[in-house]
Design a protein around this motif. Structure first.
Motif, PDB file in Angstrom:
ATOM      1  N   VAL A  38       8.257  -5.998  10.478  1.00  0.00           N
ATOM      2  CA  VAL A  38       8.745  -5.116  11.749  1.00  0.00           C
ATOM      3  C   VAL A  38       7.517  -4.252  12.012  1.00  0.00           C
ATOM      4  N   ALA A  39       6.989  -4.219  13.036  1.00  0.00           N
ATOM      5  CA  ALA A  39       6.080  -3.462  13.706  1.00  0.00           C
ATOM      6  C   ALA A  39       6.551  -2.351  14.495  1.00  0.00           C
ATOM      7  N   ILE A  40       6.141  -1.055  14.377  1.00  0.00           N
ATOM      8  CA  ILE A  40       6.666   0.082  15.015  1.00  0.00           C
ATOM      9  C   ILE A  40       5.176   0.454  15.863  1.00  0.00           C
ATOM     10  N   ILE A  41       5.368   0.316  17.152  1.00  0.00           N
ATOM     11  CA  ILE A  41       4.392   0.610  18.080  1.00  0.00           C
ATOM     12  C   ILE A  41       4.802   1.960  18.848  1.00  0.00           C
ATOM     13  N   GLY A  42       3.482   2.479  19.400  1.00  0.00           N
ATOM     14  CA  GLY A  42       3.802   3.746  20.228  1.00  0.00           C
ATOM     15  C   GLY A  42       2.516   4.391  20.244  1.00  0.00           C
ATOM     16  N   PRO A  43       2.277   5.279  20.987  1.00  0.00           N
ATOM     17  CA  PRO A  43       1.157   6.245  21.192  1.00  0.00           C
ATOM     18  C   PRO A  43       0.871   7.378  19.968  1.00  0.00           C
ATOM     19  N   SER A  44      -0.139   7.693  19.748  1.00  0.00           N
ATOM     20  CA  SER A  44      -0.456   8.706  18.740  1.00  0.00           C
ATOM     21  C   SER A  44       0.485  10.022  18.940  1.00  0.00           C
ATOM     22  N   GLY A  45       1.178  10.619  17.790  1.00  0.00           N
ATOM     23  CA  GLY A  45       1.867  11.748  17.895  1.00  0.00           C
ATOM     24  C   GLY A  45       3.421  11.710  18.306  1.00  0.00           C
ATOM     25  N   VAL A  46       3.859  10.328  18.137  1.00  0.00           N
ATOM     26  CA  VAL A  46       5.279  10.067  18.453  1.00  0.00           C
ATOM     27  C   VAL A  46       6.157   9.939  17.247  1.00  0.00           C
ATOM     28  N   GLY A  47       5.638  10.162  16.209  1.00  0.00           N
ATOM     29  CA  GLY A  47       6.397  10.350  14.997  1.00  0.00           C
ATOM     30  C   GLY A  47       6.612   9.105  14.174  1.00  0.00           C
ATOM     31  N   TYR A  49       2.984  -3.598  -7.976  1.00  0.00           N
ATOM     32  CA  TYR A  49       3.968  -3.298  -8.581  1.00  0.00           C
ATOM     33  C   TYR A  49       5.194  -3.840  -8.191  1.00  0.00           C
ATOM     34  N   ASP A  50       5.023  -4.889  -7.260  1.00  0.00           N
ATOM     35  CA  ASP A  50       6.430  -5.616  -6.989  1.00  0.00           C
ATOM     36  C   ASP A  50       7.393  -4.916  -6.274  1.00  0.00           C
ATOM     37  N   PRO A  51       7.098  -4.282  -4.973  1.00  0.00           N
ATOM     38  CA  PRO A  51       8.231  -3.507  -4.343  1.00  0.00           C
ATOM     39  C   PRO A  51       9.035  -4.397  -3.603  1.00  0.00           C
ATOM     40  N   THR A  52      10.087  -3.971  -3.192  1.00  0.00           N
ATOM     41  CA  THR A  52      11.091  -5.075  -2.265  1.00  0.00           C
ATOM     42  C   THR A  52      10.400  -4.959  -0.856  1.00  0.00           C
ATOM     43  N   TYR A  53      10.187  -3.629  -0.563  1.00  0.00           N
ATOM     44  CA  TYR A  53       9.679  -3.062   0.835  1.00  0.00           C
ATOM     45  C   TYR A  53       8.283  -2.662   0.834  1.00  0.00           C
ATOM     46  N   LEU A  54       7.535  -2.925   1.665  1.00  0.00           N
ATOM     47  CA  LEU A  54       6.098  -2.439   1.880  1.00  0.00           C
ATOM     48  C   LEU A  54       5.744  -1.605   3.030  1.00  0.00           C
ATOM     49  N   LEU A  55       5.342  -0.775   3.226  1.00  0.00           N
ATOM     50  CA  LEU A  55       5.166   0.201   4.485  1.00  0.00           C
ATOM     51  C   LEU A  55       3.795   0.398   4.601  1.00  0.00           C
ATOM     52  N   LEU A  56       3.302   0.056   5.845  1.00  0.00           N
ATOM     53  CA  LEU A  56       1.786   0.386   6.004  1.00  0.00           C
ATOM     54  C   LEU A  56       1.568   1.151   7.274  1.00  0.00           C
ATOM     55  N   ASP A  57       0.886   2.264   7.207  1.00  0.00           N
ATOM     56  CA  ASP A  57       0.498   3.346   8.204  1.00  0.00           C
ATOM     57  C   ASP A  57      -0.807   3.063   8.789  1.00  0.00           C
ATOM     58  N   SER A  68       1.114 -11.231   5.997  1.00  0.00           N
ATOM     59  CA  SER A  68       1.855 -12.467   6.454  1.00  0.00           C
ATOM     60  C   SER A  68       2.355 -12.925   4.916  1.00  0.00           C
ATOM     61  N   GLU A  69       1.422 -12.964   3.885  1.00  0.00           N
ATOM     62  CA  GLU A  69       1.807 -13.516   2.475  1.00  0.00           C
ATOM     63  C   GLU A  69       2.841 -12.635   1.753  1.00  0.00           C
ATOM     64  N   ALA A  70       2.732 -11.344   2.139  1.00  0.00           N
ATOM     65  CA  ALA A  70       3.772 -10.566   1.362  1.00  0.00           C
ATOM     66  C   ALA A  70       5.150 -10.905   1.961  1.00  0.00           C
ATOM     67  N   ARG A  71       5.114 -10.911   3.296  1.00  0.00           N
ATOM     68  CA  ARG A  71       6.443 -11.328   4.087  1.00  0.00           C
ATOM     69  C   ARG A  71       6.915 -12.822   3.338  1.00  0.00           C
ATOM     70  N   ASP A  72       6.047 -13.874   3.378  1.00  0.00           N
ATOM     71  CA  ASP A  72       6.344 -15.124   2.882  1.00  0.00           C
ATOM     72  C   ASP A  72       6.870 -15.058   1.357  1.00  0.00           C
ATOM     73  N   ARG A  73       6.176 -13.872   0.534  1.00  0.00           N
ATOM     74  CA  ARG A  73       7.043 -13.829  -0.879  1.00  0.00           C
ATOM     75  C   ARG A  73       8.376 -13.043  -0.828  1.00  0.00           C
ATOM     76  N   GLY A  74       8.850 -12.666   0.258  1.00  0.00           N
ATOM     77  CA  GLY A  74      10.149 -12.207   0.353  1.00  0.00           C
ATOM     78  C   GLY A  74      10.050 -10.698   0.587  1.00  0.00           C
ATOM     79  N   LEU A  75       8.869 -10.040   0.788  1.00  0.00           N
ATOM     80  CA  LEU A  75       9.013  -8.476   1.052  1.00  0.00           C
ATOM     81  C   LEU A  75       9.297  -8.302   2.314  1.00  0.00           C
ATOM     82  N   ILE A 125       1.277 -10.126  14.266  1.00  0.00           N
ATOM     83  CA  ILE A 125       1.869 -10.384  12.895  1.00  0.00           C
ATOM     84  C   ILE A 125       3.348 -10.129  12.773  1.00  0.00           C
ATOM     85  N   ALA A 126       4.048  -9.562  13.482  1.00  0.00           N
ATOM     86  CA  ALA A 126       5.637  -9.076  13.361  1.00  0.00           C
ATOM     87  C   ALA A 126       6.401 -10.246  14.078  1.00  0.00           C
ATOM     88  N   ASP A 127       7.484 -10.107  13.524  1.00  0.00           N
ATOM     89  CA  ASP A 127       8.893 -10.655  13.605  1.00  0.00           C
ATOM     90  C   ASP A 127       9.660  -9.872  14.586  1.00  0.00           C
TER      91      ASP A 127
END
Length: 254
Positions: A30-39, A165-173, A192-199, A214-216
């Motif tokens: 999931v991608a979160i898009i938006g201009p700088s400063g919107v949170g 460390y094998d997280p279930t969810y991976l967040l990238l800023d 993409s590989e992380a998603r294919d591995r089930g994250l 990259i986003a679904d």
């Protein structure tokens, strides 16, 4: 899944996130898009269970995080990894930097026994670290000192450290901010590989082309919550909200 339901967050009199809802399932980007400063970063920190919202609820696989006891909340946090915009590596080898997450999150022995090999197919310490680095294309840098890496390589090590460390969810800023095309491409491949591995992967980015690649699903954050969240193709080609359309077309300027 991780679910944010009607969350809001303010700093003093400034409302940073207002009435935002989002769910993320394992096996999707999931991608979160938006201009700088919107949170976007604040939203990621709430997903990472670092920040408690002023209003709304955060659930991880059916557990209301901020209503749980402290031990439960700590265990839930260990299932979520985060990669920040700027890599922060220790004055040590690449391998030692990747090992750090294993040692802190669950303890070295538990990590090797209980989860890492399910993601990376490894049964021993060196293979575990190499497996994480292989995902980001740095398995040949195992013994190299971190301070000798390029900026793009350092960011990829940060990605490997979170993945190891094998997280279930991976967040990238903004994981590819200011990176050259090669390193950007390698990180996108790792996502993409992380998603294919089930994250479940969430990427906050101002780069709409990257989100499209990259986003679904994509969520458009414009300062007053999400204008809409939907399949990537729908968001970019047939958005239902006029603000989304204007932002993507460049008519709406922040």
């Amino acid at each position: 899944m991780i679910r944010l339901s009607h969350v809001s967050k303010s700093y003093g009199d400034e409302v940073v996130v207002d009435d935002a809802s989002l769910s993320v399932e394992p096996g999707e980007v999931v991608a979160i898009i938006g201009p700088s400063g919107v949170g976007k970063t604040t939203l990621l920190r709430m997903l990472a269970l670092f920040l408690r919202p002023d209003e709304g609820t955060v659930e991880l696989d059916g557990t209301s995080v901020w209503e749980a006891d402290e031990d439960t909340r700590l265990e839930l946090r260990r299932r979520v990894g985060m990669v920040f915009q700027e890599a922060s590596l220790f004055d040590a080898s690449v391998a030692r930097n990747v090992e750090y997450g294993l040692r802190i999150r669950r303890g070295w022995d538990d990590r090797l026994r209980d989860g890492l090999r399910s993601i990376l197919g490894s049964n021993g310490t060196p293979e575990a670290v190499e497996g994480a680095l292989d995902v980001v294309g740095l398995d040949d840098k195992l013994g190299q000192e971190a301070d000798s890496l390029s900026g793009g390589e350092a960011q990829r090590v940060s990605f490997a450290r979170a993945l190891a460390y094998d997280p279930t969810y991976l967040l990238l800023d903004e994981p590819t901010s200011d990176l050259d095309p090669r390193n950007t491409g390698l990180i996108e491949e790792a996502i993409s590989e992380a998603r294919d591995r089930g994250l479940g992967v969430v990427v906050a980015t101002h780069d709409m082309h990257q989100a499209e690649r990259i986003a679904d699903r994509v969520g458009v954050l414009l300062g007053d919550g999400f204008t809409e969240v939907g399949p990537t193709e729908t968001i970019f080609e047939d958005p239902s909200d006029e603000r989304t359309r204007k932002f993507i077309s460049g008519e709406l300027v922040y």
